[in-house]
Design a protein around this motif. Structure first.
Motif, PDB file in Angstrom:
ATOM      1  N   THR A  64     -15.775  16.471 -93.354  1.00  0.00           N
ATOM      2  CA  THR A  64     -15.593  17.901 -93.616  1.00  0.00           C
ATOM      3  C   THR A  64     -15.979  18.512 -92.251  1.00  0.00           C
ATOM      4  N   GLU A  68     -13.503  20.596 -89.604  1.00  0.00           N
ATOM      5  CA  GLU A  68     -13.852  21.933 -89.412  1.00  0.00           C
ATOM      6  C   GLU A  68     -13.842  22.032 -87.880  1.00  0.00           C
ATOM      7  N   ARG A  71     -10.396  21.809 -86.357  1.00  0.00           N
ATOM      8  CA  ARG A  71      -9.461  23.023 -86.722  1.00  0.00           C
ATOM      9  C   ARG A  71      -9.981  24.541 -86.114  1.00  0.00           C
ATOM     10  N   THR A  72     -11.365  24.620 -85.962  1.00  0.00           N
ATOM     11  CA  THR A  72     -11.817  25.982 -85.067  1.00  0.00           C
ATOM     12  C   THR A  72     -11.674  25.858 -83.843  1.00  0.00           C
ATOM     13  N   SER A  98      -9.096  13.138 -89.883  1.00  0.00           N
ATOM     14  CA  SER A  98      -9.551  14.503 -89.607  1.00  0.00           C
ATOM     15  C   SER A  98      -9.875  14.847 -88.122  1.00  0.00           C
TER      16      SER A  98
END
Length: 213
Positions: A64, A68, A71-72, A98
């Motif tokens: 996770t 994240e 993604r950010t 991921s």
């Protein structure tokens, strides 16, 4: 100097790894965190080049947290090298998907871990050798025909893609294709951009998932 952030919920392991890394002339530990909660703020404050991240942690797990960060922060996200206890751990495979640049086993020799961090910082991928086949068989199992983005690649770029997936370095590809290393690096950058993948390990995943190997 390679700036490294360590994220692991085991204090003894965290301290031991920090001592090993800080003993290297080309590495500096800039953060030691026992949780991935609030990791984005730690990254913003310490600006690591590489994050050595445990996969399994309470609260926010390594998968996770990696997703994240990618993604950010996108291209500005630090490279992530995940740590796992078992070969071909499902969590490690998910971390690769991921956006992690590779994974190593927690019982790896210190020399291998150090070499892996240097490789990740240089833009290469690292996957624990014993797990490579199992890992990519998972990706191959759901293979489908490539999408329209693959049609954007030139014939030369497709050949370089396959050589990259086979694990050849830029220098080795340059020799095979009678090109300069700088030209190969440019081709690889264009391939990544056209296919919308972050780095070479994601390119390998793309090749397996799209039945190119």
């Amino acid at each position: 100097m390679i700036r490294v952030a360590l994220v692991d919920d085991q204090p003894l392991f965290l301290g031991g790894i920090a001592m090993i890394l800080d003993s290297q002339d080309d590495m500096r530990v800039v953060a030691k965190e026992n949780s991935a909660v609030g990791l984005a703020a730690v990254v913003a404050a310490t600006r690591p080049d590489v994050i050595l991240m445990d996969v399994r942690m309470p609260g926010v797990d390594g998968i996770t947290a990696t997703a994240e960060l990618v993604r950010t922060l996108g291209e500005r996200a630090p490279k992530v090298l995940v740590l796992t206890t078992f070969d071909a751990d499902e969590a490690a495979a998910s971390a690769i998907e991921s956006g992690a640049s590779g994974f190593v086993l927690k019982d790896a020799q210190p020399e291998f871990l150090l070499a892996s961090i240097r490789a990740i910082a240089a833009g290469n991928q690292v996957v624990a050798a014993a797990a490579t086949r199992k890992l990519f068989e998972r990706f191959r199992a759901r293979a489908a025909a490539p999408g329209p983005e693959y049609d954007e690649l030139t014939a030369r770029e497709r050949e370089i893609l396959l050589q990259t997936v086979r694990g050849l370095s830029n220098a080795e590809i340059a020799r095979a294709e009678s090109l300069s290393e700088a030209t190969v690096k440019t081709h690889v950058s264009r391939i990544l951009a056209k296919l919308g993948v972050r780095d070479r390990v994601q390119l390998v995943v793309y090749a397996y998932e799209n039945n190119l190997v």
